[in-house]
Design a protein around this motif. Structure first.
Motif, PDB file in Angstrom:
ATOM      1  N   ILE A  28      93.690  67.754  70.295  1.00  0.00           N
ATOM      2  CA  ILE A  28      94.514  68.885  69.873  1.00  0.00           C
ATOM      3  C   ILE A  28      94.725  68.902  68.364  1.00  0.00           C
ATOM      4  O   ILE A  28      94.562  67.885  67.675  1.00  0.00           O
ATOM      5  CB  ILE A  28      95.880  68.878  70.582  1.00  0.00           C
ATOM      6  CG1 ILE A  28      96.722  67.669  70.137  1.00  0.00           C
ATOM      7  CG2 ILE A  28      95.717  68.900  72.085  1.00  0.00           C
ATOM      8  CD1 ILE A  28      98.187  67.784  70.534  1.00  0.00           C
ATOM      9  N   PRO A  30      97.859  69.201  66.364  1.00  0.00           N
ATOM     10  CA  PRO A  30      99.249  69.030  66.822  1.00  0.00           C
ATOM     11  C   PRO A  30     100.263  69.832  66.016  1.00  0.00           C
ATOM     12  O   PRO A  30     101.013  69.309  65.200  1.00  0.00           O
ATOM     13  CB  PRO A  30      99.475  67.522  66.661  1.00  0.00           C
ATOM     14  CG  PRO A  30      98.574  67.150  65.525  1.00  0.00           C
ATOM     15  CD  PRO A  30      97.379  68.044  65.607  1.00  0.00           C
ATOM     16  N   THR A  34     101.950  70.732  74.304  1.00  0.00           N
ATOM     17  CA  THR A  34     100.825  70.740  75.220  1.00  0.00           C
ATOM     18  C   THR A  34     100.938  71.888  76.213  1.00  0.00           C
ATOM     19  O   THR A  34     101.930  72.006  76.919  1.00  0.00           O
ATOM     20  CB  THR A  34     100.788  69.430  76.027  1.00  0.00           C
ATOM     21  OG1 THR A  34     101.125  68.344  75.186  1.00  0.00           O
ATOM     22  CG2 THR A  34      99.423  69.229  76.662  1.00  0.00           C
ATOM     23  N   HIS A  38      95.262  72.933  77.631  1.00  0.00           N
ATOM     24  CA  HIS A  38      94.949  71.560  77.203  1.00  0.00           C
ATOM     25  C   HIS A  38      94.797  70.651  78.427  1.00  0.00           C
ATOM     26  O   HIS A  38      93.849  69.867  78.529  1.00  0.00           O
ATOM     27  CB  HIS A  38      96.077  70.988  76.337  1.00  0.00           C
ATOM     28  CG  HIS A  38      96.238  71.620  75.003  1.00  0.00           C
ATOM     29  ND1 HIS A  38      97.466  71.867  74.450  1.00  0.00           N
ATOM     30  CD2 HIS A  38      95.332  72.051  74.097  1.00  0.00           C
ATOM     31  CE1 HIS A  38      97.314  72.417  73.261  1.00  0.00           C
ATOM     32  NE2 HIS A  38      96.028  72.539  73.026  1.00  0.00           N
ATOM     33  N   VAL A  65      92.433  63.542  66.940  1.00  0.00           N
ATOM     34  CA  VAL A  65      93.626  64.322  66.606  1.00  0.00           C
ATOM     35  C   VAL A  65      93.346  65.011  65.267  1.00  0.00           C
ATOM     36  O   VAL A  65      93.129  64.344  64.254  1.00  0.00           O
ATOM     37  CB  VAL A  65      94.879  63.437  66.475  1.00  0.00           C
ATOM     38  CG1 VAL A  65      96.087  64.272  66.075  1.00  0.00           C
ATOM     39  CG2 VAL A  65      95.139  62.677  67.765  1.00  0.00           C
ATOM     40  N   ASP A  67      94.705  66.275  62.478  1.00  0.00           N
ATOM     41  CA  ASP A  67      96.002  66.313  61.788  1.00  0.00           C
ATOM     42  C   ASP A  67      95.896  66.801  60.350  1.00  0.00           C
ATOM     43  O   ASP A  67      96.824  66.625  59.558  1.00  0.00           O
ATOM     44  CB  ASP A  67      96.694  64.947  61.867  1.00  0.00           C
ATOM     45  CG  ASP A  67      95.936  63.844  61.150  1.00  0.00           C
ATOM     46  OD1 ASP A  67      94.751  64.059  60.807  1.00  0.00           O
ATOM     47  OD2 ASP A  67      96.516  62.769  60.940  1.00  0.00           O
ATOM     48  N   ALA A  87     102.842  66.868  62.730  1.00  0.00           N
ATOM     49  CA  ALA A  87     101.814  66.318  63.613  1.00  0.00           C
ATOM     50  C   ALA A  87     102.355  65.159  64.442  1.00  0.00           C
ATOM     51  O   ALA A  87     102.089  65.067  65.651  1.00  0.00           O
ATOM     52  CB  ALA A  87     100.607  65.856  62.790  1.00  0.00           C
ATOM     53  N   GLU A  90     104.724  66.465  67.255  1.00  0.00           N
ATOM     54  CA  GLU A  90     104.012  67.126  68.348  1.00  0.00           C
ATOM     55  C   GLU A  90     103.142  66.151  69.126  1.00  0.00           C
ATOM     56  O   GLU A  90     102.952  66.302  70.333  1.00  0.00           O
ATOM     57  CB  GLU A  90     103.173  68.282  67.792  1.00  0.00           C
ATOM     58  CG  GLU A  90     103.992  69.412  67.196  1.00  0.00           C
ATOM     59  CD  GLU A  90     104.979  70.022  68.179  1.00  0.00           C
ATOM     60  OE1 GLU A  90     104.707  70.013  69.394  1.00  0.00           O
ATOM     61  OE2 GLU A  90     106.044  70.500  67.731  1.00  0.00           O
ATOM     62  N   MET A  91     102.607  65.143  68.454  1.00  0.00           N
ATOM     63  CA  MET A  91     101.813  64.139  69.166  1.00  0.00           C
ATOM     64  C   MET A  91     102.677  63.324  70.113  1.00  0.00           C
ATOM     65  O   MET A  91     102.223  62.918  71.189  1.00  0.00           O
ATOM     66  CB  MET A  91     101.095  63.210  68.178  1.00  0.00           C
ATOM     67  CG  MET A  91      99.811  63.784  67.604  1.00  0.00           C
ATOM     68  SD  MET A  91      98.631  64.314  68.888  1.00  0.00           S
ATOM     69  CE  MET A  91      98.337  62.769  69.751  1.00  0.00           C
ATOM     70  N   PHE A  94     102.941  65.456  73.112  1.00  0.00           N
ATOM     71  CA  PHE A  94     101.648  65.457  73.796  1.00  0.00           C
ATOM     72  C   PHE A  94     101.446  64.170  74.577  1.00  0.00           C
ATOM     73  O   PHE A  94     101.035  64.196  75.739  1.00  0.00           O
ATOM     74  CB  PHE A  94     100.529  65.639  72.766  1.00  0.00           C
ATOM     75  CG  PHE A  94      99.144  65.544  73.329  1.00  0.00           C
ATOM     76  CD1 PHE A  94      98.576  66.619  74.007  1.00  0.00           C
ATOM     77  CD2 PHE A  94      98.389  64.385  73.171  1.00  0.00           C
ATOM     78  CE1 PHE A  94      97.290  66.540  74.528  1.00  0.00           C
ATOM     79  CE2 PHE A  94      97.099  64.296  73.684  1.00  0.00           C
ATOM     80  CZ  PHE A  94      96.552  65.374  74.362  1.00  0.00           C
ATOM     81  N   ARG A 111      92.850  59.787  64.132  1.00  0.00           N
ATOM     82  CA  ARG A 111      93.290  60.982  63.414  1.00  0.00           C
ATOM     83  C   ARG A 111      92.286  61.334  62.317  1.00  0.00           C
ATOM     84  O   ARG A 111      91.693  60.452  61.704  1.00  0.00           O
ATOM     85  CB  ARG A 111      94.677  60.752  62.807  1.00  0.00           C
ATOM     86  CG  ARG A 111      95.753  60.554  63.855  1.00  0.00           C
ATOM     87  CD  ARG A 111      97.112  60.411  63.228  1.00  0.00           C
ATOM     88  NE  ARG A 111      98.156  60.370  64.255  1.00  0.00           N
ATOM     89  CZ  ARG A 111      99.294  61.051  64.187  1.00  0.00           C
ATOM     90  NH1 ARG A 111      99.541  61.825  63.152  1.00  0.00           N
ATOM     91  NH2 ARG A 111     100.178  60.959  65.152  1.00  0.00           N
TER      92      ARG A 111
END
Length: 380
Positions: A28, A30, A34, A38, A65, A67, A87, A90-91, A94, A111
């Motif tokens: 993703i 991020p 999610t 996804h 990732v 990022d 990032a 949001e990770m 996720f 990343r």
């Protein structure tokens, strides 16, 4: 023998990797939570890995990732937060969603920002082999120098140009020799992250990160590579061209792509904002039922998320659990397991696998072992 559809060849073919299977799936960007699209993509590769391990293989699945990316940087400016802070936040969401859905841990989850030296070295290889050029502080891959450009997607030029414009390819960039040429390195706009390079300060293009990470993490040639079907062009087409241009070797033996999930007839995507978030579904539904809701659809068939998806999956989960708790069982569970294995070997036919488990449960047969192969633990 397992058989899977190969995007580049356009047909279902035997998938016969060695003892260790290398897989790369695009992860993703991020900047938002999610969504079920996804989940559909990553669950397909999760079930594939489970069956490969069941067959005796080891699997190494890398999921990157992204990022550093136009969308992430745009969202971080809107929220007035550092792009890496956005990032990371949001990770974390996720990772919680993926864990709840029971996905196998990745072999590696690198990343893009971890690979800047690798990316600079990779771009240098492409330039030295004569497939890229510099202009106005940017580096572009020359698609005209690569005769097999288009062999993954099999699209005509007009369609490529349209999709490039829709998906960040910027065909109107006046610094390009050909509108389909794609950026490997670009000058950073004011306020964007910037790294030094021999071509001037800037940041990587979108496609190059996956090539550099795949080469670093898995080597020159990958057994299977994929992601959502919206990545076939331009992302994977460009990725294949630049990777093989850099190394002179085959990049991917088998391309596997997962169809889109729709909501109200439109592809579910962050850009459209028509998303069903896994984190919200988890507040109301058993994550195992969410998993079953996705696996009820074949990975190559686009489908619509509707209000009856989750109730249907919940009833299915309850029926399987009831069968497993039936004390008057006359079967060892091998019948259901064999049926699920056969379905998965037939182009990862998860709807067929679920139907086989439904039938076994209706007969009162134990289904826990077969359900486990699909990543569903029937023990509460």
């Amino acid at each position: 023998m397992m058989r899977l559809f190969d995007t580049a060849r356009g047909e279902i073919v035997p998938f016969e990797p060695g003892p260790v299977v290398t897989l790369y799936t695009c992860g993703i960007t991020p900047y938002d939570a999610t969504h079920i699209g996804h989940a559909a993509t990553f669950l397909a590769y999760d079930v594939l890995q489970r069956r490969l391990r069941d067959l005796g293989h080891d699997t190494k699945c890398v999921r990157n990732v992204t990022d550093v990316d136009d969308d992430l940087l745009r969202k971080s400016r809107e929220l007035d937060v550092h792009y890496l802070d956005l990032a990371s936040a949001e990770m974390a969401k996720f990772d919680a969603d993926i864990a709840a859905l029971g996905l196998l841990p990745c072999y590696s989850e690198p990343r893009a920002t971890s690979a800047i030296p690798d990316i600079r070295g990779f771009i240098g290889m492409v330039i030295e082999r004569g497939y890229a050029y510099e202009n106005q502080g940017a580096v572009y891959f020359s698609v005209g120098s690569w005769p097999t450009f288009g062999d993954v997607s099999h699209l005509d030029r007009a369609t490529m140009l349209r999709l490039a414009a829709e998906r960040g390819g910027n065909p109107d960039d006046p610094a390009k020799r050909d509108p389909l040429d794609f950026v490997l390195w670009q000058p950073s706009a004011p306020g964007e992250p910037v790294w030094d390079s021999r071509w001037g300060p800037g940041r990587p293009g979108w496609h190059v990160e996956c090539s550099a990470l795949a080469l670093r993490e898995l080597g020159t040639t990958i057994d299977l590579h994929g992601g959502g079907s919206d990545l076939i062009f331009p992302h994977h087409e460009c990725e294949r061209a630049q990777s093989e241009a850099a190394t002179g070797e085959l990049f991917v033996r088998h391309w596997m792509h997962v169809a889109m999930v729709r909501l109200d007839g439109e592809k579910m995507s962050k850009s459209l904002g028509n998303l069903v978030f896994v984190s919200e579904l988890r507040k109301q539904w058993d994550p195992r039922a969410i998993r079953l809701a996705v696996l009820a659809h074949h990975y190559r068939t686009s489908w619509d998320w509707t209000d009856d998806v989750m109730p249907t999956a919940t009833r299915r989960l309850a029926a399987w659990k009831a069968a497993e708790n039936n004390d008057a069982r006359a079967d060892s569970g091998e019948t259901a397991l064999a049926a699920v294995r056969a379905a998965l070997d037939n182009d990862l036919d998860t709807p067929g696998a679920l139907a086989a488990l439904d039938a076994a449960a209706a007969r009162g047969e134990p289904v826990a072992q077969a359900a486990s192969l699909l990543g569903v633990d029937l023990v509460d």
